[in-house]
Design a protein around this motif. Structure first.
Motif, PDB file in Angstrom:
ATOM      1  N   ALA A  71       0.831  -1.206   0.000  1.00  0.00           N
ATOM      2  CA  ALA A  71       0.000   0.000   0.000  1.00  0.00           C
ATOM      3  C   ALA A  71       0.866   1.257   0.000  1.00  0.00           C
ATOM      4  CB  ALA A  71      -0.936  -0.005   1.205  1.00  0.00           C
ATOM      5  N   ASP A 109      -6.307   5.185  -5.051  1.00  0.00           N
ATOM      6  CA  ASP A 109      -7.435   4.255  -5.038  1.00  0.00           C
ATOM      7  C   ASP A 109      -6.963   2.810  -4.960  1.00  0.00           C
ATOM      8  OD1 ASP A 109      -9.781   5.884  -5.032  1.00  0.00           O
ATOM      9  OD2 ASP A 109      -9.413   6.394  -7.117  1.00  0.00           O
ATOM     10  N   ASP A 110      -5.867   2.500  -5.634  1.00  0.00           N
ATOM     11  CA  ASP A 110      -5.323   1.141  -5.576  1.00  0.00           C
ATOM     12  C   ASP A 110      -4.768   0.809  -4.197  1.00  0.00           C
ATOM     13  OD1 ASP A 110      -5.928   0.717  -8.266  1.00  0.00           O
ATOM     14  OD2 ASP A 110      -3.942   1.341  -8.943  1.00  0.00           O
ATOM     15  N   VAL A 127      -6.025   1.810  -1.340  1.00  0.00           N
ATOM     16  CA  VAL A 127      -7.092   1.705  -0.338  1.00  0.00           C
ATOM     17  C   VAL A 127      -7.387   0.250   0.017  1.00  0.00           C
ATOM     18  CG1 VAL A 127      -9.559   2.100   0.081  1.00  0.00           C
ATOM     19  CG2 VAL A 127      -8.149   3.940  -0.831  1.00  0.00           C
ATOM     20  N   THR A 128      -7.480  -0.624  -0.978  1.00  0.00           N
ATOM     21  CA  THR A 128      -7.843  -2.023  -0.710  1.00  0.00           C
ATOM     22  C   THR A 128      -6.834  -2.713   0.211  1.00  0.00           C
ATOM     23  OG1 THR A 128      -9.082  -2.175  -2.768  1.00  0.00           O
ATOM     24  CG2 THR A 128      -8.382  -4.252  -1.769  1.00  0.00           C
ATOM     25  N   PRO A 129      -5.527  -2.655  -0.076  1.00  0.00           N
ATOM     26  CA  PRO A 129      -4.596  -3.291   0.867  1.00  0.00           C
ATOM     27  C   PRO A 129      -4.577  -2.610   2.236  1.00  0.00           C
ATOM     28  CG  PRO A 129      -3.384  -2.270  -0.943  1.00  0.00           C
ATOM     29  CD  PRO A 129      -4.830  -2.203  -1.288  1.00  0.00           C
ATOM     30  N   GLN A 160      -7.190  -1.259   3.711  1.00  0.00           N
ATOM     31  CA  GLN A 160      -8.376  -1.756   4.406  1.00  0.00           C
ATOM     32  C   GLN A 160      -8.132  -3.180   4.906  1.00  0.00           C
ATOM     33  OE1 GLN A 160     -11.464  -0.036   5.182  1.00  0.00           O
ATOM     34  NE2 GLN A 160     -11.276  -1.773   6.582  1.00  0.00           N
ATOM     35  N   GLN A 161      -7.462  -3.998   4.092  1.00  0.00           N
ATOM     36  CA  GLN A 161      -7.105  -5.354   4.517  1.00  0.00           C
ATOM     37  C   GLN A 161      -6.212  -5.298   5.756  1.00  0.00           C
ATOM     38  OE1 GLN A 161      -5.253  -7.830   1.497  1.00  0.00           O
ATOM     39  NE2 GLN A 161      -4.381  -9.188   3.029  1.00  0.00           N
TER      40      GLN A 161
END
Length: 139
Positions: free
Chosen positions: A51, A61-62, A64-66, A68-69
């Protein structure tokens, strides 16, 4: 945001161009998820580093997912008032802000302030950091 990377890992990545670095770290995350599971300190550290690289490349935006994980795993491993959890949440909030997702960032920072005030009090440094992040967002 703080991410723990071994000295050998830093040396290996220092000479790698950013795109290749992202590929290497992505493969490392996949390997660790398979070998140790998603909720493992080494896996979470690798996810946070991925991240960080994405954020540093302007790919908010890319990232954000890791992030959040990482927050979800830190919550499961350490609980909501642990410093590693709060640091992961702070990184996620800042990334959401940088991605222009201001409502999501504000909601996260408000939850952090409430959690910190309840756990540590109004004048604790952790609470004050959360308040600072929130105030910078809602100006």
């Amino acid at each position: 945001c703080m991410v723990h990377v071994s000295d050998a890992g830093k040396a290996m990545l220092a000479d790698v161009v950013p795109k290749q670095r992202l590929e290497i770290v992505s493969r490392r995350v996949a390997h660790l998820e398979g070998a140790r599971g998603r909720v493992h300190v080494d896996t979470v550290a690798a996810v946070e580093y991925l991240a960080l690289l994405l954020h540093g490349a302007g790919r908010y935006d890319d990232a954000v997912t890791p992030l959040q994980q990482a927050v979800d795993c830190r919550l499961a491993m350490n609980g909501k008032t642990h410093s590693h959890t709060l640091t992961a949440q702070r990184c996620l909030g800042r990334c959401l802000k940088d991605a222009g997702r201001l409502e999501e960032a504000e909601e996260l920072f408000r939850l952090m302030v409430e959690c910190c005030e309840n756990a540590f009090g109004h004048h604790d440094p952790i609470t004050l950091l959360a308040l600072s992040d929130l105030s910078k967002l809602v100006r």
